[in-house]
Scaffold this motif. Structure first.
Motif, PDB file in Angstrom:
ATOM      1  N   TYR A 113       0.835  -1.207   0.000  1.00 52.80           N
ATOM      2  CA  TYR A 113       0.000   0.000   0.000  1.00 52.80           C
ATOM      3  C   TYR A 113       0.868   1.254   0.000  1.00 52.80           C
ATOM      4  O   TYR A 113       0.658   2.189  -0.787  1.00 52.80           O
ATOM      5  CB  TYR A 113      -0.891  -0.056   1.236  1.00 52.80           C
ATOM      6  CG  TYR A 113      -2.066   0.888   1.245  1.00 52.80           C
ATOM      7  CD1 TYR A 113      -2.571   1.440   0.074  1.00 52.80           C
ATOM      8  CD2 TYR A 113      -2.708   1.202   2.445  1.00 52.80           C
ATOM      9  CE1 TYR A 113      -3.668   2.292   0.100  1.00 52.80           C
ATOM     10  CE2 TYR A 113      -3.810   2.042   2.480  1.00 52.80           C
ATOM     11  CZ  TYR A 113      -4.278   2.597   1.306  1.00 52.80           C
ATOM     12  OH  TYR A 113      -5.360   3.430   1.340  1.00 52.80           O
ATOM     13  N   TYR A 114       1.878   1.279   0.875  1.00 50.52           N
ATOM     14  CA  TYR A 114       2.767   2.437   0.983  1.00 50.52           C
ATOM     15  C   TYR A 114       3.532   2.647  -0.321  1.00 50.52           C
ATOM     16  O   TYR A 114       3.729   3.773  -0.779  1.00 50.52           O
ATOM     17  CB  TYR A 114       3.733   2.244   2.150  1.00 50.52           C
ATOM     18  CG  TYR A 114       4.570   3.459   2.449  1.00 50.52           C
ATOM     19  CD1 TYR A 114       4.005   4.585   3.041  1.00 50.52           C
ATOM     20  CD2 TYR A 114       5.925   3.484   2.136  1.00 50.52           C
ATOM     21  CE1 TYR A 114       4.780   5.703   3.320  1.00 50.52           C
ATOM     22  CE2 TYR A 114       6.703   4.601   2.403  1.00 50.52           C
ATOM     23  CZ  TYR A 114       6.129   5.707   3.000  1.00 50.52           C
ATOM     24  OH  TYR A 114       6.886   6.813   3.261  1.00 50.52           O
ATOM     25  N   GLY A 115       3.968   1.542  -0.940  1.00 54.98           N
ATOM     26  CA  GLY A 115       4.712   1.648  -2.193  1.00 54.98           C
ATOM     27  C   GLY A 115       3.897   2.297  -3.299  1.00 54.98           C
ATOM     28  O   GLY A 115       4.428   3.061  -4.121  1.00 54.98           O
ATOM     29  N   LEU A 116       2.600   2.011  -3.342  1.00 53.55           N
ATOM     30  CA  LEU A 116       1.739   2.629  -4.356  1.00 53.55           C
ATOM     31  C   LEU A 116       1.655   4.130  -4.153  1.00 53.55           C
ATOM     32  O   LEU A 116       1.645   4.906  -5.124  1.00 53.55           O
ATOM     33  CB  LEU A 116       0.338   2.010  -4.297  1.00 53.55           C
ATOM     34  CG  LEU A 116       0.218   0.544  -4.717  1.00 53.55           C
ATOM     35  CD1 LEU A 116      -1.229   0.082  -4.619  1.00 53.55           C
ATOM     36  CD2 LEU A 116       0.737   0.322  -6.136  1.00 53.55           C
ATOM     37  N   TYR A 117       1.604   4.565  -2.904  1.00 54.12           N
ATOM     38  CA  TYR A 117       1.552   6.002  -2.638  1.00 54.12           C
ATOM     39  C   TYR A 117       2.874   6.683  -2.967  1.00 54.12           C
ATOM     40  O   TYR A 117       2.890   7.809  -3.483  1.00 54.12           O
ATOM     41  CB  TYR A 117       1.181   6.253  -1.170  1.00 54.12           C
ATOM     42  CG  TYR A 117      -0.306   6.304  -0.934  1.00 54.12           C
ATOM     43  CD1 TYR A 117      -1.071   7.352  -1.435  1.00 54.12           C
ATOM     44  CD2 TYR A 117      -0.958   5.300  -0.227  1.00 54.12           C
ATOM     45  CE1 TYR A 117      -2.439   7.405  -1.235  1.00 54.12           C
ATOM     46  CE2 TYR A 117      -2.330   5.335  -0.023  1.00 54.12           C
ATOM     47  CZ  TYR A 117      -3.066   6.398  -0.531  1.00 54.12           C
ATOM     48  OH  TYR A 117      -4.434   6.440  -0.342  1.00 54.12           O
ATOM     49  N   VAL A 118       3.983   6.028  -2.679  1.00 52.78           N
ATOM     50  CA  VAL A 118       5.293   6.587  -3.035  1.00 52.78           C
ATOM     51  C   VAL A 118       5.392   6.749  -4.542  1.00 52.78           C
ATOM     52  O   VAL A 118       5.863   7.775  -5.051  1.00 52.78           O
ATOM     53  CB  VAL A 118       6.431   5.698  -2.500  1.00 52.78           C
ATOM     54  CG1 VAL A 118       7.788   6.157  -3.052  1.00 52.78           C
ATOM     55  CG2 VAL A 118       6.456   5.716  -0.977  1.00 52.78           C
ATOM     56  N   HIS A 119       4.945   5.737  -5.272  1.00 56.96           N
ATOM     57  CA  HIS A 119       4.983   5.811  -6.732  1.00 56.96           C
ATOM     58  C   HIS A 119       4.165   6.987  -7.244  1.00 56.96           C
ATOM     59  O   HIS A 119       4.602   7.743  -8.121  1.00 56.96           O
ATOM     60  CB  HIS A 119       4.455   4.513  -7.338  1.00 56.96           C
ATOM     61  CG  HIS A 119       4.155   4.622  -8.795  1.00 56.96           C
ATOM     62  ND1 HIS A 119       2.876   4.803  -9.293  1.00 56.96           N
ATOM     63  CD2 HIS A 119       4.974   4.604  -9.883  1.00 56.96           C
ATOM     64  CE1 HIS A 119       2.911   4.886 -10.603  1.00 56.96           C
ATOM     65  NE2 HIS A 119       4.166   4.764 -10.985  1.00 56.96           N
TER      66      HIS A 119
END
Length: 351
Positions: A113-119
């Protein structure tokens, strides 16, 4: 040892099992649709960034992926709870047997989930970091699906629980099950197909024919592959279960046949470049496939258990509260998605 001795005693249920099973099928269908959208959007966005093609579509899908994942998680709670109510003695046992792996799913979803927001946040200012974050997110989401496939197949195999005698550390995986890999792939491979169809719908809305063509190409080609994986899954089932879908059970056979027809009709609509018709047929197909999954579970557990044997307390107030909350929640989500669609950034240029 007789595996039946390892099955815990079931608990009473508040409502008739058929009603709870129907709600399980409905909520699981919603969950799997959003799962396909979130994972598929992330995958197509990652490929777009990696190849440099359709960059604006990749940005659009990457921007929407975190929202899809949030809906995936929220809509995943209800079917998991219904499985626990109806088949808790099986699911809790399999979860304990693979506890070490199973608990890691919480961290995997958070990282994904966090990785999608960073992207989404770093897509323009730090494209290398954004691509790395998206790749890590995809890996952890695929890992989570792998754990779910293991648990949902292990719960159906009490005979496999005897492996606990040799491995009591909570680190069992159901890798020896012939249905595990095709079941996992059948769920995951659908993701780029559904996301491709969503891209085509976006393209139709924004008058981007290149998005429509790109999305429908993904949808039709992956759906053809999905037909092969579905056949693999069918023939990997235990013989008695497989035969129930080949005429021994009229209901199971009818549901499977209807899902195949609906899937083929969706494929034909995609080939004919009719994304709206294809989308409607995909929703129908997912609903029918979710019903088929229910029939597989009932047929596989038949030698050990059937939920019709569960005592019913007749306490309807929890069910009424759930249905009321579901109705209000769905209305709120529909309203939020409407506002979200209006606030989505405009996309210009061609990828």
């Amino acid at each position: 040892m007789d595996p039946a001795r390892l099955i815990p005693a079931p608990e009473a249920i508040p409502s008739p099992w058929g009603l709870l099973e129907a709600l399980l099928v409905l909520t699981f269908a919603l969950h799997i649709l959003f799962m396909n959208l979130s994972v598929g959007s992330a995958l197509l966005a990652f490929l777009g960034r990696a190849t440099g093609k359709h960059k604006d579509l990749a940005k659009e899908l990457g921007h929407r992926a975190p929202t899809f994942l949030a809906l995936t998680v929220n809509f995943g709670v209800a079917p998991l709870l219904f499985v626990q109510v109806l088949y808790g003695q099986f699911l809790y046992t399999s979860s304990v047997l693979m506890a070490g792996w199973w608990l890691s799913a919480i961290g995997a979803v958070i990282i994904g989930y966090y990785g999608l927001y960073v992207h989404d946040a770093k897509g323009e200012s730090a494209p290398g970091l954004a691509r790395l974050a998206l790749g890590i997110s995809l890996a952890f989401l695929l890992y989570t699906g792998f754990l779910l496939a293991n648990n949902m197949t292990l719960m159906l195999r009490p005979a496999a629980w005897l492996a606990y005698m040799d491995n009591p550390r909570g680190s069992l995986l159901n890798l020896s099950d012939a249905t595990m890999w095709p079941r996992y792939l059948h769920a995951i491979i659908a993701a780029p197909a559904v996301a491709g169809l969503y891209a085509a719908l976006l393209g139709q809305k924004k008058r981007r024919q290149d998005w429509v063509d790109f999305g429908l190409a993904w949808f039709t080609r992956v759906t053809m592959l999905q037909i092969l994986v579905g056949g693999w899954l069918l023939f990997s089932l235990p013989r008695e279960v497989m035969l129930s879908f080949m005429g021994q059970s009229p209901l199971a056979t009818a549901v499977l046949a209807a899902s195949v027809v609906a899937g083929l009709a969706a494929l034909l609509a995609g080939i004919q470049k009719k994304p709206m018709a294809a989308a409607a047929l995909v929703v129908l197909t997912v609903a029918l496939m979710s019903t088929t999954r229910s029939q597989v579970r009932l047929a596989t557990l038949a030698p050990w258990f059937h939920p019709s044997s569960l005592p019913v307390t007749g306490e309807l107030s929890p069910l009424i509260m759930f249905l009321a909350s579901l109705a209000v929640g769905l209305a709120a989500i529909a309203y939020m998605l409407k506002l979200y669609a209006k606030s989505a950034p405009k996309t210009a240029g061609r990828g």
